[in-house]
Design an enzyme around this catalytic site. Structure first.
Site, PDB file in Angstrom:
ATOM      1  N   PHE A  25       0.862  -1.194   0.000  1.00 11.55           N
ATOM      2  CA  PHE A  25       0.000   0.000   0.000  1.00 11.55           C
ATOM      3  C   PHE A  25       0.899   1.246   0.000  1.00 11.55           C
ATOM      4  CE2 PHE A  25      -3.400   2.797   1.084  1.00 11.55           C
ATOM      5  CZ  PHE A  25      -4.581   2.101   0.894  1.00 11.55           C
ATOM      6  N   ALA A  57       0.126  -2.061   5.730  1.00 12.12           N
ATOM      7  CA  ALA A  57       0.843  -2.015   7.010  1.00 12.12           C
ATOM      8  C   ALA A  57       0.146  -2.858   8.077  1.00 12.12           C
ATOM      9  CB  ALA A  57       0.947  -0.562   7.479  1.00 12.12           C
ATOM     10  N   PHE A  58      -1.182  -2.911   8.000  1.00 12.81           N
ATOM     11  CA  PHE A  58      -1.960  -3.644   9.001  1.00 12.81           C
ATOM     12  C   PHE A  58      -1.555  -5.119   9.053  1.00 12.81           C
ATOM     13  CE2 PHE A  58      -5.809  -5.634  10.714  1.00 12.81           C
ATOM     14  CZ  PHE A  58      -6.128  -4.770  11.751  1.00 12.81           C
ATOM     15  N   VAL A  82       1.202   5.127   6.174  1.00 14.91           N
ATOM     16  CA  VAL A  82      -0.226   5.347   6.401  1.00 14.91           C
ATOM     17  C   VAL A  82      -0.449   6.855   6.346  1.00 14.91           C
ATOM     18  CG1 VAL A  82      -2.215   4.772   7.816  1.00 14.91           C
ATOM     19  CG2 VAL A  82      -0.156   3.359   7.967  1.00 14.91           C
ATOM     20  N   ILE A  83      -1.317   7.272   5.418  1.00 13.84           N
ATOM     21  CA  ILE A  83      -1.491   8.702   5.139  1.00 13.84           C
ATOM     22  C   ILE A  83      -2.875   9.139   5.604  1.00 13.84           C
ATOM     23  CG2 ILE A  83      -1.468  10.463   3.342  1.00 13.84           C
ATOM     24  CD1 ILE A  83       0.433   8.674   1.763  1.00 13.84           C
ATOM     25  N   HIS A  89      -9.987   5.625   8.063  1.00 10.47           N
ATOM     26  CA  HIS A  89      -9.698   4.813   9.251  1.00 10.47           C
ATOM     27  C   HIS A  89      -8.209   4.826   9.603  1.00 10.47           C
ATOM     28  CE1 HIS A  89      -9.744   2.307   5.673  1.00 10.47           C
ATOM     29  NE2 HIS A  89      -9.030   1.390   6.284  1.00 10.47           N
ATOM     30  N   PHE A 114       9.724  -0.268  14.071  1.00 13.89           N
ATOM     31  CA  PHE A 114       8.578   0.461  13.515  1.00 13.89           C
ATOM     32  C   PHE A 114       9.069   1.473  12.487  1.00 13.89           C
ATOM     33  CE2 PHE A 114       5.318   3.864  13.781  1.00 13.89           C
ATOM     34  CZ  PHE A 114       4.191   3.110  13.512  1.00 13.89           C
TER      35      PHE A 114
HETATM   36  N1  INI Z   1      -2.524   0.396   4.484  1.00 13.84           N
HETATM   37  C1  INI Z   1      -1.380   1.106   4.501  1.00 13.84           C
HETATM   38  O1  INI Z   1      -0.297   0.516   4.610  1.00 13.84           O
HETATM   39  N2  INI Z   1      -1.417   2.461   4.401  1.00 13.84           N
HETATM   40  C2  INI Z   1      -2.590   3.160   4.292  1.00 13.84           C
HETATM   41  O2  INI Z   1      -2.554   4.405   4.192  1.00 13.84           O
HETATM   42  C3  INI Z   1      -3.802   2.432   4.268  1.00 13.84           C
HETATM   43  N3  INI Z   1      -5.077   3.110   4.111  1.00 13.84           N
HETATM   44  O3  INI Z   1      -5.072   4.250   3.637  1.00 13.84           O
HETATM   45  O4  INI Z   1      -6.104   2.543   4.374  1.00 13.84           O
HETATM   46  C4  INI Z   1      -3.745   1.019   4.373  1.00 13.84           C
HETATM   47  N4  INI Z   1      -4.867   0.269   4.372  1.00 13.84           N
HETATM   48  C5  INI Z   1      -4.845  -1.152   4.157  1.00 13.84           C
HETATM   49  C6  INI Z   1      -4.584  -1.958   5.422  1.00 13.84           C
HETATM   50  O5  INI Z   1      -3.228  -1.849   5.821  1.00 13.84           O
HETATM   51  C7  INI Z   1      -4.887  -3.438   5.205  1.00 13.84           C
HETATM   52  O6  INI Z   1      -4.080  -3.932   4.171  1.00 13.84           O
HETATM   53  C8  INI Z   1      -6.355  -3.710   4.843  1.00 13.84           C
HETATM   54  O7  INI Z   1      -7.211  -3.092   5.775  1.00 13.84           O
HETATM   55  C9  INI Z   1      -6.630  -5.223   4.877  1.00 13.84           C
HETATM   56  O8  INI Z   1      -6.438  -5.761   6.182  1.00 13.84           O
END
Ligand code: INI
Length: 155
Positions: A25, A57-58, A82-83, A89, A114
């Site tokens: 992402f 990142a999640f 993450v922006i 969210h 981190f």
């Molecule tokens: N993941 C990121 O790494 N950066 C973001 O800014 C972001 N936004 O904008 O939502 C983001 N979302 C995806 C998240 O990390 C998961 O991949 C997704 O929710 C599936 O679990």
């Protein structure tokens, strides 16, 4: 002064093995974080560097914890971006990623770094990729080396 007063890790990564978990992402940003981290690990003579891509990142804490628990690496470096302006969210993604990375380190005893940018917009991200705020990918790698070195000297 106690036994551990003023002790610091050094930046000699000779023989150290690292895994980098990097989020797809915002890939334009995370690739630059990755370049910086790899550059530093090479410069400091790391023995081995594996790169694992995750969707966002999640997802990084789970992969980081698995690797940290495997006994095959000395530290894990998580890279992501993450922006705030681009996600409703933001707090959940950024907060849970940070909490999960912390937990992966504490549960395994292996440094999990981190290296996730949590910024308001892309301009702030670029400031942290070699602009006025340094390079967060490089800094994450330096933190990883220092933590491995420091922990090796502790009981
Ligand atoms: N993941 C990121 O790494 N950066 C973001 O800014 C972001 N936004 O904008 O939502 C983001 N979302 C995806 C998240 O990390 C998961 O991949 C997704 O929710 C599936 O679990």
């Amino acid at each position: 002064m106690g036994d551990y007063a003023a002790r610091e890790g050094d930046l000699d990564a000779t023989g150290m093995r690292f895994a980098i978990v990097v989020a797809r992402f915002n890939r334009d940003i995370t690739e630059e974080l990755l370049d910086g981290a790899e550059r530093i690990l090479r410069k400091h003579d790391a023995a081995d560097v594996s790169v694992l891509w995750v969707p966002g990142a999640f997802e990084s804490p789970l992969v980081a914890k698995r690797l940290a628990a495997s006994g095959t690496v000395d530290a894990v470096i998580c890279l992501g971006a993450v922006i705030r302006g681009e996600t409703a969210h933001f707090e959940y993604v950024a907060g849970e990623t940070a909490a999960g990375i912390t937990r992966a380190a504490l549960d395994t005893g292996i440094p999990v770094i981190f290296g996730v940018l949590t910024v308001d917009d892309r301009e702030q991200a670029h400031d942290r990729l070699g602009g006025k705020e340094g390079h967060k990918g490089e800094e994450a790698a330096l933190s990883a080396i220092e933590m491995v070195s420091l922990l090796r000297g502790l009981p």
